[in-house]
Design an enzyme around this catalytic site. Structure first.
Site, PDB file in Angstrom:
ATOM      1  CD  GLU A  42      -3.084  -0.902   2.199  1.00 50.02           C
ATOM      2  OE1 GLU A  42      -2.825  -0.254   3.225  1.00 50.02           O
ATOM      3  OE2 GLU A  42      -4.193  -1.427   2.005  1.00 50.02           O
ATOM      4  CD  GLU A  48      -4.028  -5.884   2.838  1.00 49.00           C
ATOM      5  OE1 GLU A  48      -4.728  -5.132   3.547  1.00 49.00           O
ATOM      6  OE2 GLU A  48      -2.805  -5.748   2.724  1.00 49.00           O
TER       7      GLU A  48
END
Ligand code: GLA
Length: 632
Positions: free
Chosen positions: A148, A308
């Protein structure tokens, strides 16, 4: 087309948090749940490199072997997301400096400055170690770079960043004169005479803000600088492994915007994304659908993967509501319907310690005898029973919506006609209106080309505030060739440097194509205004007149009564609609419903039910009845 093969099921696996006797049990439980892929080593830097150059892979080798023997594939991480304490304490300049000039402390995670040469060298060396060691390992099926990017400290305002920014500006502008002209630096005595006078847009005196052009360039620069980190790691992996695809996990979420994922996607073998629900929102499945559709847009016809999401509650919202029974299956099905090549989670086993100990996982604290483990196991096995889904992309929609990070950045700035403008909310409301009408939407970038546009019956431009002349031309050509567009208020106000286009707001799009001359903005006061056709409005009105457009509805009970609010103009059969206000959800649905029926845009489902097709497979998800059906 890149083939990610079967539907993947699994999540982040962090064996370093557990004693080895738990690892064996993990493999057995993974098999029981139908897990076939784990992301390994994402936050393992401190465990792998214990002091400068002192690498320890024995534990990771062992975990890899266990997974491989258990038939579980590995999405191998490069472990560069969180530098260890020994490294960031010895090199304080590695740590990010925030908007107020405060250097952020070690102790959280993902704290590094993308311009730091120390970070780059040490990350480079680590990736070299990992890639050379595991490139040929039979368990590895894909690579997961960092984590991320841009999540916690996306913008760094340190001296290294300033120097990198100046170097970037020198590339972007042919001369300092050009920069001064683009940013309009004769305003407020901001003119620069030497490149070295340029600063990063840190906090300025109260009531003032850094120059708008400087702010937006800094955001562009940061996205590109961070993307360079990705490319650096990718190229190292490629030297060792020419076969397996490489990705990094995006954050396709309404409130994450620091990286321009359209540009990033072009550098990736396949796009993967993370998504977490705003669990207090009863309609969060619509935001989920929007982000899944957006990710499909980034992937631009290639396969993509949900990397995710959560099995139940997260731990980082003010109140972390658990998912209700059946909700997780609906969430996952919606992602798969919209093209994800599987369903992955954060994380496999719920942590016993650390900040995320109250974040859900596939194996909760209570163990396998739990609602969560039963539901995810059922889901894993359901995916395994439907392998054919993996072979088909999601069907294309009839409607395209432009989504552009640069608009997001421009409209976040201060000193606009109203602080209530929200790019994210306007896009979300239009998306939601389509969703509730049962109309599917594809997302396209701001610099979309004509050939792409020509595939759609309707193209929507929500608050596309800045457009270059070249981009304006694409929409002109599209309409000239029969394409239909809907333009919303505050669109095409400026060029890509935020200089306003003169001679009627909206320039070539609103004035020429839509046929509306807009002369002044009149943000609405609370509760003020409605439209002549009964539609409800808020936030925005404008003083305007039709110049070639047919008026559908005009403003009433405002300061601009009689000005056109909704218009349409016919260009030899092609239609250009203009929406000069923010409509309420129910009015927006009516307006879009009317447009779609005129254009013969298909719809299926609607209300609380979404119907999405991947080739012969039809997903029908009823969010009220809490049911998922998959037929072919
Ligand atoms: C992000 C991170 C994960 C984890 C989750 C929690 O997606 O990538 O490591 O922190 O958030 O929701």
């Amino acid at each position: 087309m890149l083939n990610l093969g079967k539907l993947h099921f699994g999540g982040d696996y962090n064996p370093e948090q557990w004693p080895k006797d738990v690892w064996k049990q993990d493999i057995e439980l993974m098999q029981k749940a139908g897990v076939n892929l784990v992301s390994l080593g994402i936050f393992s830097w401190a465990k792998i490199e214990r002091s400068d150059g002192d690498y320890h892979f024995d534990w990771l080798d062992e975990a890899m072997e266990l997974l491989h023997e258990g038939g579980i594939s590995v999405d191998m991480a490069t472990a560069t997301a969180s530098p260890p304490a020994w490294l960031s304490m010895a090199n304080p300049e590695m740590r990010a400096v925030n908007f107020d000039g405060v250097q952020l402390s070690h102790g959280g995670r993902q704290n590094y400055c993308a311009a730091s040469s120390v970070y780059r060298q040490k990350a480079d060396a680590l990736v070299e170690q990992i890639a050379s060691r595991y490139a040929k390992h039979p368990a590895v099926v894909m690579w997961h770079i960092n984590n991320e990017y841009g999540c916690h400290a996306p913008y760094c305002f340190c001296e290294n960043s300033r120097q990198a920014f100046v170097a970037w500006l020198k590339e972007r502008y042919s001369s300092l004169d050009e920069l001064n002209a683009s940013w309009g630096t004769d305003f407020w005595s901001q003119r620069y005479y030497d490149w070295d006078e340029l600063v990063v847009p840190k906090r300025t005196p109260d009531g003032t803000h850094p120059n708008p052009g400087q702010q937006i360039d800094f955001k562009r620069f940061t996205s590109e600088l961070t993307l360079d980190l990705y490319k650096m790691e990718r190229d190292i992996i490629r030297k060792h492994d020419s076969v397996h695809p490489i990705t990094t996990n995006f954050m396709s979420m309404k409130f994450t915007y620091a990286m321009d994922y359209w540009k990033w996607s072009r550098e990736m073998d396949f796009v993967s994304t993370d998504h977490y629900l705003a669990q207090h929102d009863p309609d969060n499945h619509i935001d989920l659908a929007q982000q899944a559709d957006l990710t499909r847009g980034f992937a631009s016809g290639k396969q993509w993967l949900l990397m995710e999401h959560s099995t139940s509650a997260v731990n980082w919202q003010p109140r972390n509501y658990a998912k209700t029974p059946g909700q997780e299956k609906r969430n996952s099905a919606s992602f798969v319907a919209r093209g994800s090549q599987g369903v992955m989670y954060f994380q496999w086993r719920q942590s016993q310690a650390g900040s995320e100990r109250f974040h859900s996982a596939l194996v909760p604290h209570a163990g396998e005898d739990t609602r969560v483990f039963r539901e995810v196991s059922e889901l894993g096995n359901w995916l395994a029973e439907n392998p054919g889904v993996a072979d088909y992309p999601t069907d294309r929609a009839d409607v395209a919506m432009v989504y552009d990070y640069e608009q997001f950045w421009a409209l976040m700035q201060a000193n606009l006609p109203t602080q209530d403008i929200s790019y994210a909310d306007t896009v979300a409301k239009i998306y939601r209106s389509f969703w509730e009408n049962g109309t599917r939407v594809d997302f396209v970038p701001g610099d979309v080309d004509l050939e792409t546009l020509k595939q759609y019956k309707l193209v929507v431009l929500p608050m596309v505030h800045m457009l270059s002349e070249q981009e304006e031309q694409v929409y002109h050509d599209f309409v000239a060739q029969g394409g239909n567009i809907l333009i919303s208020y505050f669109s095409n106000i400026a060029d890509r440097t935020l200089r306003v286009k003169l001679g009627g707001y909206g320039g070539k799009l609103v004035r020429d194509l839509a046929g509306v001359y807009v002369e002044e903005f009149y943000p609405l006061r609370e509760g003020q205004g409605k439209l002549s056709n009964g539609y409800e409005i808020g936030l925005w009105s404008e003083l305007s007149r039709a110049e070639g457009a047919e008026v559908i509805a005009s403003f009433e009970a405002t300061d601009v009564d009689g000005s056109p609010a909704l218009t349409v103009r016919d260009h030899s059969g092609a239609k250009v609609w203009y929406q000069g206000t923010e409509l309420s959800l129910s009015s927006q649905k009516k307006f879009l419903g009317e447009i779609c029926s005129q254009l013969g845009v298909s719809s299926e489902g609607g209300g609380s039910t979404e119907v999405v097709r991947r080739g012969p497979f039809k997903f029908e998800i009823d969010h009220k009845a809490n049911t998922v059906s998959l037929s072919s």
